[in-house]
Motif scaffolding. Structure first.
Motif, PDB file in Angstrom:
ATOM      1  N   SER A 155      38.160  -0.477 -12.642  1.00 43.62           N
ATOM      2  CA  SER A 155      36.841  -0.895 -13.121  1.00 43.62           C
ATOM      3  C   SER A 155      35.949   0.337 -13.278  1.00 43.62           C
ATOM      4  O   SER A 155      36.225   1.396 -12.729  1.00 43.62           O
ATOM      5  N   ASN A 156      34.868   0.150 -13.999  1.00 42.28           N
ATOM      6  CA  ASN A 156      33.920   1.240 -14.241  1.00 42.28           C
ATOM      7  C   ASN A 156      32.579   0.617 -14.584  1.00 42.28           C
ATOM      8  O   ASN A 156      32.520  -0.516 -15.040  1.00 42.28           O
ATOM      9  N   SER A 157      31.529   1.384 -14.363  1.00 50.83           N
ATOM     10  CA  SER A 157      30.196   0.909 -14.728  1.00 50.83           C
ATOM     11  C   SER A 157      29.321   2.116 -15.094  1.00 50.83           C
ATOM     12  O   SER A 157      29.566   3.225 -14.646  1.00 50.83           O
ATOM     13  N   PHE A 158      28.322   1.854 -15.931  1.00 51.46           N
ATOM     14  CA  PHE A 158      27.360   2.905 -16.277  1.00 51.46           C
ATOM     15  C   PHE A 158      26.061   2.240 -16.708  1.00 51.46           C
ATOM     16  O   PHE A 158      26.025   1.061 -17.044  1.00 51.46           O
ATOM     17  N   THR A 159      25.002   3.028 -16.678  1.00 50.86           N
ATOM     18  CA  THR A 159      23.689   2.567 -17.096  1.00 50.86           C
ATOM     19  C   THR A 159      23.158   3.561 -18.125  1.00 50.86           C
ATOM     20  O   THR A 159      23.376   4.764 -17.998  1.00 50.86           O
ATOM     21  N   PHE A 160      22.409   3.077 -19.124  1.00 49.21           N
ATOM     22  CA  PHE A 160      21.940   3.977 -20.179  1.00 49.21           C
ATOM     23  C   PHE A 160      20.885   4.971 -19.696  1.00 49.21           C
ATOM     24  O   PHE A 160      20.920   6.119 -20.063  1.00 49.21           O
ATOM     25  N   ASP A 161      19.960   4.576 -18.879  1.00 52.46           N
ATOM     26  CA  ASP A 161      18.873   5.466 -18.445  1.00 52.46           C
ATOM     27  C   ASP A 161      19.045   5.888 -17.000  1.00 52.46           C
ATOM     28  O   ASP A 161      18.082   5.980 -16.242  1.00 52.46           O
ATOM     29  N   TYR A 162      20.249   6.167 -16.592  1.00 56.38           N
ATOM     30  CA  TYR A 162      20.488   6.518 -15.192  1.00 56.38           C
ATOM     31  C   TYR A 162      20.160   7.990 -14.975  1.00 56.38           C
ATOM     32  O   TYR A 162      20.563   8.859 -15.739  1.00 56.38           O
ATOM     33  N   LYS A 163      19.406   8.260 -13.891  1.00 54.28           N
ATOM     34  CA  LYS A 163      19.012   9.643 -13.573  1.00 54.28           C
ATOM     35  C   LYS A 163      19.541  10.006 -12.204  1.00 54.28           C
ATOM     36  O   LYS A 163      19.668   9.164 -11.322  1.00 54.28           O
ATOM     37  N   ASN A 164      19.798  11.271 -12.065  1.00 52.73           N
ATOM     38  CA  ASN A 164      20.246  11.779 -10.776  1.00 52.73           C
ATOM     39  C   ASN A 164      19.102  11.632  -9.793  1.00 52.73           C
ATOM     40  O   ASN A 164      18.015  12.172 -10.008  1.00 52.73           O
ATOM     41  N   PRO A 165      19.245  10.928  -8.671  1.00 54.90           N
ATOM     42  CA  PRO A 165      18.139  10.725  -7.745  1.00 54.90           C
ATOM     43  C   PRO A 165      17.661  12.032  -7.091  1.00 54.90           C
ATOM     44  O   PRO A 165      16.488  12.167  -6.757  1.00 54.90           O
ATOM     45  N   ALA A 166      18.526  12.999  -6.922  1.00 58.15           N
ATOM     46  CA  ALA A 166      18.121  14.241  -6.257  1.00 58.15           C
ATOM     47  C   ALA A 166      17.337  15.154  -7.192  1.00 58.15           C
ATOM     48  O   ALA A 166      16.333  15.751  -6.798  1.00 58.15           O
ATOM     49  N   THR A 167      17.758  15.262  -8.445  1.00 54.43           N
ATOM     50  CA  THR A 167      17.108  16.204  -9.352  1.00 54.43           C
ATOM     51  C   THR A 167      16.265  15.527 -10.412  1.00 54.43           C
ATOM     52  O   THR A 167      15.393  16.170 -11.000  1.00 54.43           O
ATOM     53  N   GLY A 168      16.507  14.267 -10.683  1.00 55.52           N
ATOM     54  CA  GLY A 168      15.775  13.555 -11.724  1.00 55.52           C
ATOM     55  C   GLY A 168      16.301  13.812 -13.117  1.00 55.52           C
ATOM     56  O   GLY A 168      15.709  13.356 -14.100  1.00 55.52           O
TER      57      GLY A 168
END
Length: 177
Positions: free
Chosen positions: A29-42
């Motif tokens: 399985s796999n998942s992704f989001t279009f507007d996903y940002k790295n929480p540490a760096t943004g």
């Protein structure tokens, strides 16, 4: 015959319930989001990076040993044995019915032959009676009515011979079939 084979195979399938089973599986399985940002760096994370990072692989192996399955295997085997016996009895019954029909056809053909021979003898006797009646009629010792009766008796006897002959032929063909 096919019913017996089918019942025999169904019994073998039911007996296979006594055997343990092994199963294996794999899933991904796999998942992704279009507007996903790295929480540490943004910084935004690309879809390709998400695809690689969120990929999950699952492997599974199972072993099932039928120690106790609520007697379903035993019941299936018993039903299979009963169905096999019923199919064998049905086959035996059909075989006996066929044998009975063949014996009846033989008896009918034999009876028809005897009827044919008897009709031939009766026709010969009627022909002889007509010969005597003709001689008496020519000497005026027999009435026209009695003479016609003798002729009709011969005609009836010849008709009976033909009927018995064709009945015998038909029953002989039926027996050969």
């Amino acid at each position: 015959r096919k019913d017996v084979e089918v019942a025999s195979r169904n019994l073998a399938i039911a007996r296979s319930g006594y055997s343990p089973t092994i199963n294996a599986g794999y899933s991904w399985s796999n998942s992704f989001t279009f507007d996903y940002k790295n929480p540490a760096t943004g910084d935004p994370i690309t879809i390709g990076d998400q695809w690689r990072n969120n990929s999950r692989h699952y492997f599974q192996v199972g072993l099932s040993i039928p120690i106790f399955n609520r007697m379903s295997t035993i019941t299936s085997v018993q039903h299979g044995k009963i169905n096999l016996m019923m199919a064998e009895y049905t086959l035996n019954e059909a075989s006996l019915a066929l044998q009975q029909k063949i014996e009846q056809a033989y008896a009918d053909a034999t009876s028809s032959l005897q009827s044919y021979r008897a009709a031939e003898k009766a026709a010969a006797a009627s022909a002889e009676a007509l010969r005597y009646a003709t001689a008496k009629f020519e000497q005026s010792k027999l009435s026209a009515y009695e003479y016609e009766t003798a002729k009709n008796q011969l005609l009836r006897s010849q008709t009976d011979v033909l009927r018995a002959k064709y009945d015998y032929i038909f029953k002989t063909f039926l027996l050969e079939y």
